[in-house]
Scaffold this motif. Structure first.
Motif, short mmCIF file in Angstrom:
data_model
loop_
_atom_site.label_atom_id
_atom_site.label_comp_id
_atom_site.label_asym_id
_atom_site.label_seq_id
_atom_site.Cartn_x
_atom_site.Cartn_y
_atom_site.Cartn_z
N THR A 162 24.62 -4.44 13.11
CA THR A 162 24.08 -3.89 14.35
C THR A 162 22.59 -3.64 14.13
N TYR A 163 21.83 -3.61 15.21
CA TYR A 163 20.39 -3.42 15.10
C TYR A 163 19.93 -2.29 16.03
N ALA A 164 18.95 -1.53 15.52
CA ALA A 164 18.26 -0.52 16.32
C ALA A 164 16.79 -0.59 15.94
N HIS A 165 15.94 -0.97 16.89
CA HIS A 165 14.52 -1.15 16.61
C HIS A 165 13.73 0.00 17.21
N LEU A 166 13.13 0.79 16.32
CA LEU A 166 12.40 1.99 16.70
C LEU A 166 10.98 1.66 17.14
N PRO A 167 10.38 2.48 18.01
CA PRO A 167 8.97 2.25 18.35
C PRO A 167 8.10 2.40 17.11
N VAL A 168 6.99 1.67 17.07
CA VAL A 168 6.09 1.76 15.93
C VAL A 168 4.91 2.66 16.29
N VAL A 169 4.33 3.26 15.27
CA VAL A 169 3.18 4.13 15.43
C VAL A 169 1.93 3.26 15.50
N THR A 170 1.07 3.53 16.46
CA THR A 170 -0.18 2.78 16.59
C THR A 170 -1.38 3.71 16.41
N ASN A 171 -2.52 3.11 16.16
CA ASN A 171 -3.75 3.88 16.15
C ASN A 171 -4.30 3.94 17.58
N ALA A 172 -5.46 4.54 17.74
CA ALA A 172 -6.02 4.72 19.08
C ALA A 172 -6.35 3.40 19.77
N CYS A 173 -6.49 2.33 18.97
CA CYS A 173 -6.78 1.01 19.53
C CYS A 173 -5.52 0.24 19.89
N GLN A 209 -6.09 0.09 7.90
CA GLN A 209 -6.56 1.21 7.09
C GLN A 209 -5.80 2.49 7.39
N ALA A 210 -4.48 2.37 7.51
CA ALA A 210 -3.65 3.56 7.75
C ALA A 210 -3.66 4.45 6.51
N PRO A 211 -3.92 5.74 6.68
CA PRO A 211 -3.96 6.62 5.51
C PRO A 211 -2.57 6.89 4.96
N ALA A 212 -2.51 7.20 3.68
CA ALA A 212 -1.24 7.54 3.04
C ALA A 212 -0.74 8.88 3.58
N VAL A 213 0.57 8.99 3.75
CA VAL A 213 1.14 10.25 4.17
C VAL A 213 1.13 11.21 2.97
N ASP A 214 0.88 12.47 3.24
CA ASP A 214 0.78 13.48 2.19
C ASP A 214 2.17 14.08 1.96
N ARG A 215 2.78 13.77 0.83
CA ARG A 215 4.14 14.26 0.59
C ARG A 215 4.19 15.78 0.42
N SER A 216 3.06 16.41 0.13
CA SER A 216 3.07 17.87 0.03
C SER A 216 3.20 18.52 1.41
N ALA A 217 3.06 17.73 2.48
CA ALA A 217 3.19 18.27 3.84
C ALA A 217 4.62 18.66 4.15
N GLY A 218 5.59 18.12 3.41
CA GLY A 218 6.98 18.54 3.52
C GLY A 218 7.56 18.44 4.92
N GLY A 240 0.85 -1.19 0.00
CA GLY A 240 0.00 0.00 0.00
C GLY A 240 0.88 1.22 0.00
N PRO A 241 0.30 2.42 0.05
CA PRO A 241 1.10 3.65 0.06
C PRO A 241 1.86 3.82 1.36
N LEU A 242 2.84 4.69 1.34
CA LEU A 242 3.63 4.98 2.53
C LEU A 242 2.74 5.71 3.55
N HIS A 243 2.65 5.17 4.76
CA HIS A 243 1.87 5.81 5.81
C HIS A 243 2.82 6.42 6.85
#
Length: 313
Positions: A235-246, A255-264, A28-31
């Motif tokens: 070497t490894y570095a594991h970043l926290p992941v983004v979650t929804n409200a649930c 159903q994560a929305p696509a990030v808007d690249r125009s947001a810059g 899917g698109p980049l979220h």
């Protein structure tokens, strides 16, 4: 390696020259969650004077969405990411995965398995690490009753794999108890992610992996496979992941929305704030040409929170 030996891997000291990567799956698109991983891996590479490579992980063809890879590349370009070298595409490298599987077959490291998921579930509880099933070793000593092979599994010993993660700290996992022998070639003929990622990291010379913590529990499997193939461990570095409200990880399935690249810079600054950094207003509202030099200079992996999931709302 002795089954009783504790395998230490992936120390916190960074390699030189640094070679990192970002490896999105085109489902899917980049979220925003993927943007966070891209920002973290990019800044860690550039802040350490390293290279940042790009790989499209489309080895799981049934989940690949047509056109998604090109859209991801356009989005990254729109945000000003600049990668080194050509983009590697997993679906164009199946012969390499086959060759490594054959090598493991000849070495006796893998074996054919006839078990279905239903059969495994009937005698094995879900594993704690990721909700999958611990394989009980049913076919380890040969197929029973003339049954046909469905998949190929890598043997694992009763051994603890331990490594130092640059964000999460010391990680330990007993492969036999936590996972069991794991699949390298699936019943549907698709090569497993674990095999593809290990082969590709080695081929691209990746020595520093920065990615989401949702992949932390699969890292010991990858380290074991690296050892079986006599490949270096990054070497490894594991970043926290983004979650929804649930509390669910952002993904196509949620159903994560696509990030808007125009947001810059505003979207990039939000990703960097998620990773524990304070971003001045003039940077988050300014042009991309100002954001990246500032962010590279400001980056510190020590500021990244070690929590597994964070809801940014």
């Amino acid at each position: 390696m002795s089954p009783a030996r504790v395998a230490e891997a992936s120390a916190r000291r960074l390699p030189a020259p640094y070679r990192g990567r970002f490896a999105p799956s085109p489902t899917g698109p980049l979220h925003f969650g993927s943007l966070v991983a891209a920002v973290g891996s990019y800044l860690d590479a550039r802040a350490n004077g390293g290279q940042w490579l790009l790989r499209i992980e489309d080895v799981d063809q049934p989940r690949t969405l047509p056109g998604a890879a090109d859209e991801i590349l356009r989005t990254l370009e729109g945000f000003g990411f600049a990668w080194d070298g050509e983009v590697l595409v997993q679906s164009q490298r199946l012969d390499l995965y086959h060759a490594e599987l054959v090598r493991l077959q000849l070495d006796g490291e893998v074996y054919p398995c006839a078990c279905s998921r239903t059969e495994i579930a009937a005698c094995s509880p879900p594993r704690a690490v990721d909700g999958g099933l611990v394989y009980p070793g049913t076919c380890r000593n040969g197929l029973r009753g003339g049954r046909a092979a469905r998949a190929w599994r890598l043997r694992v010993p009763d051994t603890t794999i331990a490594f130092g993660d640059r964000v999460q700290g010391r990680v330990e996992q007993n492969l036999d108890r936590a996972v069991g022998d794991f699949i390298l070639l699936r019943a549907d003929g698709q090569y497993a992610y674990q095999l593809a990622v290990v082969v590709d990291d080695a081929a691209q010379g990746i020595n520093a992996v920065v990615r989401g913590v949702d992949l932390l529990d699969s890292t010991p499997r990858q380290i074991w496979l690296q050892q079986r193939l006599a490949l270096a461990t990054p070497t490894y570095a594991h970043l926290p992941v983004v979650t929804n409200a649930c509390g669910e990880k952002l993904a196509k399935q949620t159903q994560a929305p696509a990030v808007d690249r125009s947001a810059g810079s505003a979207a990039l600054a939000a990703a960097l704030r998620f990773l524990g950094h304070t971003v001045p207003q003039e940077i988050s509202s300014g042009p991309l040409r100002d954001f990246w030099p500032w962010a590279i200079a400001a980056w510190s992996i020590e500021r990244v929170p070690a929590r597994r999931g964070i809801f940014p709302g």
